[in-house]
Design an enzyme around this catalytic site. Structure first.
Site, short mmCIF file in Angstrom:
data_model
loop_
_atom_site.label_atom_id
_atom_site.label_comp_id
_atom_site.label_asym_id
_atom_site.label_seq_id
_atom_site.Cartn_x
_atom_site.Cartn_y
_atom_site.Cartn_z
N SER A 102 -5.21 -0.22 8.02
CA SER A 102 -5.87 1.00 7.55
C SER A 102 -5.50 2.15 8.47
O SER A 102 -5.15 1.94 9.64
CB SER A 102 -7.39 0.81 7.56
OG SER A 102 -8.06 2.02 7.26
N TYR A 122 -15.52 -1.61 11.88
CA TYR A 122 -14.45 -1.70 10.87
C TYR A 122 -13.13 -1.27 11.49
O TYR A 122 -12.10 -1.94 11.35
CB TYR A 122 -14.79 -0.82 9.66
CG TYR A 122 -13.70 -0.79 8.61
CD1 TYR A 122 -13.48 -1.89 7.79
CD2 TYR A 122 -12.89 0.33 8.44
CE1 TYR A 122 -12.47 -1.88 6.83
CE2 TYR A 122 -11.88 0.36 7.48
CZ TYR A 122 -11.67 -0.75 6.68
OH TYR A 122 -10.67 -0.73 5.74
N1 LIG Z 1 -10.21 1.45 -0.16
C1 LIG Z 1 -9.81 2.07 0.94
O1 LIG Z 1 -10.07 3.28 1.14
C2 LIG Z 1 -9.00 1.34 1.98
C3 LIG Z 1 -8.34 2.09 2.96
C4 LIG Z 1 -7.60 1.43 3.92
C5 LIG Z 1 -7.51 0.07 3.92
N2 LIG Z 1 -8.16 -0.66 2.96
C6 LIG Z 1 -8.06 -2.12 3.02
O2 LIG Z 1 -7.52 -2.59 1.81
C7 LIG Z 1 -7.88 -3.95 1.61
C8 LIG Z 1 -8.31 -4.15 0.17
O3 LIG Z 1 -9.50 -3.41 -0.07
P1 LIG Z 1 -9.75 -2.57 -1.41
O4 LIG Z 1 -9.88 -1.15 -1.00
O5 LIG Z 1 -8.77 -2.94 -2.45
O6 LIG Z 1 -11.23 -3.05 -1.77
P2 LIG Z 1 -11.82 -4.08 -2.84
O7 LIG Z 1 -11.48 -3.66 -4.21
O8 LIG Z 1 -13.27 -4.23 -2.47
O9 LIG Z 1 -11.03 -5.40 -2.50
C9 LIG Z 1 -11.38 -6.28 -1.45
C10 LIG Z 1 -10.88 -7.65 -1.82
O10 LIG Z 1 -11.17 -8.55 -0.73
C11 LIG Z 1 -11.72 -9.73 -1.30
N3 LIG Z 1 -12.56 -10.43 -0.33
C12 LIG Z 1 -13.65 -9.98 0.33
N4 LIG Z 1 -14.18 -10.97 1.08
C13 LIG Z 1 -13.40 -12.06 0.87
C14 LIG Z 1 -13.43 -13.39 1.35
N5 LIG Z 1 -14.38 -13.81 2.21
N6 LIG Z 1 -12.48 -14.26 0.92
C15 LIG Z 1 -11.53 -13.86 0.05
N7 LIG Z 1 -11.44 -12.61 -0.43
C16 LIG Z 1 -12.38 -11.72 -0.02
C17 LIG Z 1 -12.51 -9.25 -2.52
O11 LIG Z 1 -12.65 -10.29 -3.47
P3 LIG Z 1 -13.93 -11.21 -3.73
O12 LIG Z 1 -15.14 -10.35 -3.51
O13 LIG Z 1 -13.74 -11.68 -5.13
O14 LIG Z 1 -13.81 -12.32 -2.72
C18 LIG Z 1 -11.56 -8.20 -3.06
O15 LIG Z 1 -10.60 -8.80 -3.88
C19 LIG Z 1 -8.96 -4.25 2.65
O16 LIG Z 1 -8.41 -4.98 3.73
C20 LIG Z 1 -9.38 -2.87 3.12
O17 LIG Z 1 -9.90 -2.88 4.44
C21 LIG Z 1 -8.88 -0.05 1.98
#
Ligand SMILES: NC(=O)c1ccc[n+]([C@@H]2O[C@H](COP(=O)([O-])OP(=O)(O)OC[C@H]3O[C@@H](n4cnc5c(N)ncnc54)[C@H](OP(=O)(O)O)[C@@H]3O)[C@@H](O)[C@H]2O)c1
Length: 251
Positions: free
Chosen positions: A144, A157
């Site tokens: 991130s 985080y």
């Molecule tokens: N959105 C942003 O602004 C942003 C910015 C920078 C980085 N990121 C990073 O991008 C990545 C993806 O996030 P996103 O933004 O796409 O959010 P998201 O839609 O909430 O996706 C998160 C994913 O992680 C999975 N997950 C959570 N806990 C888990 C576990 N214990 N085992 C397996 N899977 C798990 C969730 O699936 P289930 O709940 O079905 O398990 C979901 O598929 C993350 O690492 C986040 O930190 C996001």
């Protein structure tokens, strides 16, 4: 799909039930890779598997909790049973339950460390033996912008994403020159996904939504295209880091 850049490659994608992981699975499958999609929500994975296969791709859905080493080992075993190899790991599963550090939400700190760091390491441990044996592989860690600078309410985080960046740099030192395992740290700014909906602190959540209701964040597909770019390069090109902010995000 013949003639596509990732033909005959196998990609394992965690956190594929929504957001960036789901978009990455669609992009990589369209690029010709066989994709293994992992997360806890089995119904969402199954819907995605059907969508990818309806579009002519190949997908295997494996419900997985990355915080459980046994669950991750089962994921790797089922992947190898079906496809015999894992060429790419898209280490994307993550959580972001933000709160001011003074509220001492230790349970949320543990959850972030367990998913964002420990789970990411379990997945690396599961794919490494085959990659080392073949002297070929690509690990894409989704870090991130927060892995470069903390922000109020995001101290823990941000610490997990600093850790992801350190792990990526260390892996590259240890595994790229001799073993030809490439490592990419993807560092997005704000992306419109479910992630912020799970912020327990109401004031942080409201402030975040107030700011971004007026601006255009990244879409999951914007980040998925960066992942596709990194994994589509020839073997001697190691895309180390991709930092992407929305145009309307200054810091
Ligand atoms: N959105 C942003 O602004 C942003 C910015 C920078 C980085 N990121 C990073 O991008 C990545 C993806 O996030 P996103 O933004 O796409 O959010 P998201 O839609 O909430 O996706 C998160 C994913 O992680 C999975 N997950 C959570 N806990 C888990 C576990 N214990 N085992 C397996 N899977 C798990 C969730 O699936 P289930 O709940 O079905 O398990 C979901 O598929 C993350 O690492 C986040 O930190 C996001």
């Amino acid at each position: 799909m013949p003639g596509t850049p990732l033909q005959d490659r196998v990609a394992l994608i965690t956190g594929a039930s929504s957001g960036i992981g789901e978009a990455a699975a669609i992009q990589l499958a369209a690029g010709g890779a066989s994709v293994v999609i992992a997360a806890r929500r089995a119904n969402r994975l199954e819907a995605l598997r059907r969508r990818i296969e309806a579009d002519g791709g190949t997908a295997l859905a494996v419900p997985t909790d990355v915080t459980s080493r046994a669950s991750v080992d089962t994921l790797a075993r089922q992947t190898l049973e079906r496809f015999d190899r894992i060429d790419m790991l898209i280490n994307n599963a993550g959580v972001m339950p933000l709160s001011p550090i003074a509220t001492r939400d230790v349970e949320a700190w543990d959850r972030m460390l367990d998913v964002n760091v420990r789970g990411l390491l379990y997945c690396i441990a599961a794919v490494l033996p085959g990659m080392l044996e073949r002297r070929d592989g690509h690990i894409v860690n989704v870090g991130s912008l927060a892995g470069r600078r903390p922000f109020p309410g995001g101290t823990v985080y941000s610490a997990t994403k600093f850790a992801v960046r350190a792990i990526s740099a260390g892996l590259r030192l240890e595994l790229s020159p001799e073993d030809h395992i490439r490592v990419t740290d993807i560092e997005p700014g704000v992306v419109a996904t479910e992630l912020t909906g799970h912020i327990p602190d109401e004031s942080i959540r409201d402030q975040f939504h107030a700011t971004w209701s007026e601006r255009t964040p990244l879409a999951p597909d914007d980040v998925a295209r960066a992942i596709l770019f990194a994994v589509s390069q020839p073997w001697h090109v190691n895309v180390n880091e991709i930092l992407i902010r929305p145009t309307e995000q200054g810091t």
